[in-house]
Motif scaffolding. Sequence first.
Motif, short mmCIF file in Angstrom:
data_model
loop_
_atom_site.label_atom_id
_atom_site.label_comp_id
_atom_site.label_asym_id
_atom_site.label_seq_id
_atom_site.Cartn_x
_atom_site.Cartn_y
_atom_site.Cartn_z
N ALA A 152 99.00 -4.45 -129.62
CA ALA A 152 98.42 -3.74 -130.42
C ALA A 152 98.02 -3.75 -131.77
O ALA A 152 97.70 -3.41 -132.58
CB ALA A 152 98.63 -2.24 -130.30
N ARG A 153 99.00 -4.11 -132.05
CA ARG A 153 99.77 -5.01 -133.66
C ARG A 153 98.54 -5.51 -134.34
O ARG A 153 98.28 -6.11 -135.14
CB ARG A 153 100.73 -5.03 -133.81
N GLY A 173 95.11 -4.81 -135.02
CA GLY A 173 94.95 -3.98 -135.95
C GLY A 173 95.35 -5.67 -136.96
O GLY A 173 94.24 -5.14 -138.16
N LEU A 226 93.33 -5.22 -127.36
CA LEU A 226 93.17 -3.70 -127.08
C LEU A 226 92.97 -3.92 -125.50
O LEU A 226 93.72 -2.77 -124.56
CB LEU A 226 91.85 -3.17 -127.64
N LEU A 246 95.83 3.22 -127.17
CA LEU A 246 95.02 2.22 -126.61
C LEU A 246 93.48 2.67 -126.57
O LEU A 246 92.80 2.02 -127.74
CB LEU A 246 95.88 1.10 -125.81
N ARG A 305 92.16 3.83 -129.76
CA ARG A 305 91.69 2.16 -130.93
C ARG A 305 90.55 1.48 -130.47
O ARG A 305 89.94 1.30 -131.69
CB ARG A 305 93.93 2.37 -131.02
N MET A 319 87.73 3.79 -132.06
CA MET A 319 87.61 4.03 -133.13
C MET A 319 86.74 2.20 -133.75
O MET A 319 86.18 2.49 -134.37
CB MET A 319 88.81 4.21 -134.05
N LEU A 320 87.54 1.34 -133.24
CA LEU A 320 86.94 -0.04 -133.53
C LEU A 320 85.13 0.06 -132.85
O LEU A 320 84.98 -0.63 -133.16
CB LEU A 320 87.46 -0.93 -132.11
N GLU A 353 93.43 14.29 -131.55
CA GLU A 353 91.93 12.85 -131.79
C GLU A 353 91.46 12.42 -131.49
O GLU A 353 90.41 11.80 -131.82
CB GLU A 353 93.37 12.12 -132.40
N ARG A 354 91.80 12.80 -130.23
CA ARG A 354 90.38 11.41 -129.36
C ARG A 354 89.36 12.62 -129.07
O ARG A 354 88.57 12.43 -128.62
CB ARG A 354 91.39 11.84 -127.82
#
Length: 944
Positions: free
Chosen positions: A726-727, A730, A745, A760, A763, A766-767, A796-797
């Motif tokens: 994950a890092r 990002g 991801l 995940l 994220r 969002m991407l 958030e989801r």
Amino acid sequence: MRRLVALLLLLSGPLLAETPDRIAVRVGDHPGHGRIVLDWPRQVVFRSERDGTALRLFFTAPEAVDVAGARRPPRNVRAVATIPGGVEITLAPGVEPRVFRLGGRIVIDALNASATDAAPAVEAPAPAPAPPARRLARAPAARPAPAIVPVAAEPAPVPVVTATPLPPPGPVSPARVATVEPPPAPRSPAAIPLGHPAPGVFLLTLTPPPAVAVLRRGGEMLVLFDRALPLDLAALRADPLLEPAVVAPLPGAVLLRLPVAEGAGLRATRAGDEWRFEVLPVAAAPAPMRLDAAPGPPARLALQAAMAGRVVALTDPLTGLPMLVGTMLGTGEGPGQGMPQGRRLPEAEMLPSLLGLAVLARAETVTLVALTDRFLLGAGPDGLRLGPAAGEGPPAAAAAMTRSFDIPGGTAASLSERLRAQGAGLAVAAPLTRGPLRLAAAETLMALGQPQEAQAMLAIALQEDPRAGRDARIIALQAAAALLSGRLSEAAALATTTLAASDEATLWRAVLAAARGEAATAAPGIAASLPLLAAYPEPLRLRLLPHAAEALVEGGAPAAAERLLQDAPDLPALRLVRARLNETQGHLAEALAGYDEVARGRDRLARAEALRRSVELRLQTGALDAAGAAAALDAALFAWRGDGREIAARERVAALQLQAGAPRAALALLQESATLFPDRAEALRPAIATAFLAALEAEPALAAAALFETERALLPDGPAGTRALARLAGRLAAMELGDRAGALLIQAMARADAPARAALGLRLAMLRLEDRDAAGALTALEESRATGLDPVLVLERARIQARALAAHADLPGALALLRGLGLPGADLVAELLAEAQDWPGAATALGDLVAALPAGPLGAEPQRLLLRAAAAALLAGEEARTAALAAGFAERMAETPLALAFARLTGDPATALLELPRLTRELDLFRNPPARLEALRAGGPVAR
């Protein structure tokens, strides 16, 4: 010239072979027997044959026997003549021969019939060398069958009992002493019957009662009475436990031999004139005799015995060696005194006994003296060799320790001579009688510091004799030899064998723990048995010293290590231990100097260890940093290769490289180690995974992505691997590499649990939304759906899903989803409505948020919220809402940085509309400029 010398040697060989040495023969007459001695200059292998009155000896050596000295043979020998390969001795009728070795000489005693009838010998399972008749009370053996005569294990003469008693240390009562020829006790006119009151019990009632000793030898219990009693065993024949008992008369004593099962015992108690003997299913431990050093010189041991009797000499049924047995007059109130544990000395062995004291004599000078309250064990004018330990007290410190092996003492020359004699004895012994002889030879080899040869000797014993595999001493000694040979897997039997507990067993098991690197476990055992270690012969002691000293230092016993090293020689391995001791005691300069000295030596193992320890010490003192220490240890890797030490060094270098910020180098070193040592690859896997994760973090994003693509199998399972992916995703997304970030991801989602997969998926959505892939965002959210998530993650989801729905032309669905969230979704509702130019709806949603603001000072976010609400109300043309905002918050906004902007937006509407484009650009009030603002930029009219 060389050819001439060779020719002379070839010519001289036959001549030399034709002139053999002549072996002299000496004869002599003695009371009860005649003697013939063949004076061989060295030990020679021979065999004997008996044919009626003819005794023939055949020798393997080429020397001829000169019988000139036997022209007048002893009176009970008819003739001595040479025959091809040996000599023939013609005996008088009724004469029995006894053949034995005395050093290099071969002795033949011709025993008269009266002498053989007087004192029959105790049966022994194996033949043993007989003592000279002029020095030892003789117990002739039964008629030997024609066989190969075994050679004695010792080149020295067999032990005898001295006739002169040693003086007691103080005023005591007259001593009862074993003499050379004890006068025969007067025989009772009739046999003495033994009572049989119960199964497994027999009684002896006699006035006065005799002194008794009880001990186990092999599968038998030996009951020794110190008087020649004509015992009648008829009453015992109906008892299956006692029926096998047999009586063996001795000079001035009698021995009762009773086969008893392994583990069972025989309890002897006395009440008045009656001795009671009872067979027990489990042997009961006797009360131990206290052992002290008697005042000397010479060195002697005193064994306190409250009711000591007389000392009787007999032949040991197991070894054939002389045994001195100290009897007891009674047992007192509790169990009788005996020896629960055997003790071994160079000259003698104190055997385990249930009552009394039994000493197996291994030297001709051994003496056992009985006093009224103790037994004194000595060894002639020179005393016992008790093996003093340097700095550890008097010589008795080693003698007081229990032993499991019979490792002899002496110089290398004497030990070598002993080994040669044992080898000669093995050569002529029958195969199934060689087990004890091979054990004795292996103990001599250990004393000489030759563990490989000792291990091989015991391996042959295990192959020859099936009984050897049940002998705990053979198994344990073989494991001890393997330990000194460096074969730790074979030495494991030291810890598992059923060897009886003793100080010597503790020492060897502690040395095994030290060799395994378990210093904390080994140190107490080694410290407790230091006197025993110091009493070992020098070749063996030098092999044990490095292991013992290192374990004491590493195990937290520096005082014991210092005592051990005081008188130790200057060996390279001990120099390393001395440097380690200095380091432990805080003498760092001396320790570094010692390490550097050993590192310049020629001992490869000590050199490698010194190099590594010096680097660690310099790292500890700050002379090296982690990077420098890693470089120094890496350069020293080739000082020692191919075992666990190299693996440990490689792991340490990798750890230092990680500490120094070079994870890629650490990863490469660990991967190389796993390739070189495939059997350790699985053990190295955690360290490799740690280095791989550190490399993914430390390397630039693109290099880290390339590393992951080539070594993805190294990524560990679980949260650590997921977080690393994950890092890395990002970092790639920050470089606008959305496709590569999304692929990482997706891989992370495949290996994560439900909560982590939901995060995940958020994220990834969002991407994809940033890449204007609304459908892909919705798919990512759907595939990562889970229950029981954290409320913040759920919110958030939902917000990202609403954005994706709006971008996918489903604004009503997005608004419905957000309104279902309540107040937390109102902010995003306002934003979506503003993007759709629905200013009244946006103003209403922002108004709900403003109404929920708490009292008190306004922070940065509430200030921006008020500006957005005022702008939405202005664009919606809701002057009442604008006035309400001004009335409610003008005073609270007065002291904030945004007070002027708020005043302009809530003031005159025409002026506010003119200011709104600038405020939108500066404060980012809306994501997209409203169409009405675009008209203002173009200079067109503004309609309400």
